[in-house]
Enzyme design. Structure first.
Site, mmCIF file in Angstrom:
data_model
loop_
_atom_site.group_PDB
_atom_site.id
_atom_site.type_symbol
_atom_site.label_atom_id
_atom_site.label_comp_id
_atom_site.label_asym_id
_atom_site.label_seq_id
_atom_site.Cartn_x
_atom_site.Cartn_y
_atom_site.Cartn_z
ATOM 1 N N ASN A 17 -7.513 -3.978 14.236
ATOM 2 C CA ASN A 17 -8.902 -4.302 13.869
ATOM 3 C C ASN A 17 -8.949 -5.431 12.834
ATOM 4 O OD1 ASN A 17 -8.023 -3.119 11.542
ATOM 5 N ND2 ASN A 17 -9.416 -1.380 11.588
ATOM 6 N N HIS A 32 -7.127 -5.586 10.061
ATOM 7 C CA HIS A 32 -6.851 -5.226 8.667
ATOM 8 C C HIS A 32 -5.530 -5.820 8.192
ATOM 9 C CE1 HIS A 32 -4.803 -1.145 9.861
ATOM 10 N NE2 HIS A 32 -3.894 -2.064 9.701
ATOM 11 N N GLU A 61 -9.789 -2.520 5.353
ATOM 12 C CA GLU A 61 -10.381 -2.285 6.675
ATOM 13 C C GLU A 61 -11.650 -3.122 6.853
ATOM 14 O OE1 GLU A 61 -8.912 -0.622 8.929
ATOM 15 O OE2 GLU A 61 -7.477 0.627 7.848
ATOM 16 N N ASP A 80 0.813 -1.216 0.000
ATOM 17 C CA ASP A 80 0.000 0.000 0.000
ATOM 18 C C ASP A 80 0.848 1.269 0.000
ATOM 19 O OD1 ASP A 80 0.916 -0.585 2.575
ATOM 20 O OD2 ASP A 80 -1.066 -0.966 3.386
HETATM 21 C C1 F6R Z 1 1.554 -1.916 6.212
HETATM 22 C C2 F6R Z 1 0.164 -2.331 6.271
HETATM 23 C C3 F6R Z 1 -0.612 -2.479 7.551
HETATM 24 C C4 F6R Z 1 0.220 -2.941 8.754
HETATM 25 C C5 F6R Z 1 -0.660 -3.060 9.998
HETATM 26 C C6 F6R Z 1 0.142 -3.436 11.225
HETATM 27 O O1 F6R Z 1 2.004 -1.824 4.872
HETATM 28 O O2 F6R Z 1 -0.384 -2.523 5.246
HETATM 29 O O3 F6R Z 1 -1.651 -3.383 7.323
HETATM 30 O O4 F6R Z 1 0.831 -4.158 8.460
HETATM 31 O O5 F6R Z 1 -1.310 -1.851 10.245
HETATM 32 O O6 F6R Z 1 0.989 -2.380 11.547
HETATM 33 P P1 F6R Z 1 2.073 -2.482 12.698
HETATM 34 O O7 F6R Z 1 3.085 -3.465 12.245
HETATM 35 O O8 F6R Z 1 2.651 -1.085 12.782
HETATM 36 O O9 F6R Z 1 1.356 -2.908 13.931
#
Ligand code: F6R
Length: 242
Positions: A136, A138, A143, A67
């Site tokens: 959550n 994702h 989401e 992303d």
């Molecule tokens: C990152 C992404 C997100 C993260 C997720 C967990 O490219 O797409 O889905 O992997 O938000 O983030 P952290 O590792 O910061 O807890």
């Protein structure tokens, strides 16, 4: 789904890096799907350490990231492009022309998404997709919702995500309101999926995502249907599952 229990964050990072290294050694011209966020930073550090020792060669590797924020330049230190260069690409011998992220500066969302789908198809799909898990449930910026979105799409960031990001920007006006993300179908088409998870604050969502019903309300739950998923999580993240 294979669950590998790591002692702590460092152990999780080493175990995950081992799996990525094996992929690169077995197929030097592989396509890696990569993630940003705080969880994979230790994994990238470990890969860089092994590269510096001469144990890893990235020269033929291609990468596609999950992303990117819409509207952030590559030079903006909050962009995922910047993150990936900072944490991995500038530290190893990867060919930068073979590293891809959605184009955050493309204002036409349909075009940005179409272009990125074409890039993913043109590199022949993903051999190993690295993921993190949101609180959550994702994965990427997919989401909780009513459906699993298939391919790259533009998402409106929730008020709470924008508020959380505010601290990284001079003003609320500069906080990105949208992002481009790979869809669930693309993630599920990866041959192998590796998800890294650390910390007690993720324990509840680990239980729901991997031991609860498969539902778009918990997007990561769809991973239960993939035939080659490795979860590498530390004890804290696994504390609610036996
Ligand atoms: C990152 C992404 C997100 C993260 C997720 C967990 O490219 O797409 O889905 O992997 O938000 O983030 P952290 O590792 O910061 O807890």
């Amino acid at each position: 789904m294979k669950i590998i229990r790591a002692k702590d964050y460092k152990d999780m990072s080493r175990k995950a890096a081992n799996i990525i290294s094996a992929q690169i050694i077995m197929k030097p011209n592989c396509v890696l799907g990569l993630a940003t966020g705080s969880t994979p930073i230790g994994t990238y550090d470990q890969l860089v350490e092994w590269y510096n020792k001469g144990d890893l060669d990235f020269s033929e590797v291609t990468t596609v990231n999950l992303d990117e924020y819409k509207g952030l330049t590559r030079e903006n230190d909050q962009s995922y492009y910047y993150f990936m260069n900072d944490k991995l690409f500038s530290r190893v011998n990867i060919n930068k022309d073979r590293t891809f992220l959605p184009d955050g500066m493309e204002p036409d969302s349909d075009k940005a998404c179409r272009d990125y789908n074409e890039i993913i198809a043109s590199v022949g799909g993903v051999d190993l997709q690295l993921l993190g898990l949101g609180h959550n449930g994702h994965i990427g910026f997919n989401e909780p919702g009513m459906a699993f979105e298939a391919e790259t799409h533009c998402v409106n960031l929730t008020e709470s995500t924008m508020k959380a990001n505010q601290r990284f920007f001079a003003s609320m006006d500069e906080v990105p309101k949208q992002a481009y993300t790979m869809g669930i179908k693309t993630i599920m088409q990866a041959k192998k999926i590796l998800i890294v998870i650390s910390g007690e604050d993720k324990a509840q969502i680990v239980k729901e995502a991997f031991f609860g019903p498969i539902t778009p309300k918990v997007q990561a739950s769809v991973l239960q249907l993939h035939n080659d998923v490795i979860v590498v999580a530390d004890e804290a993240a696994l504390s609610l599952v036996k």
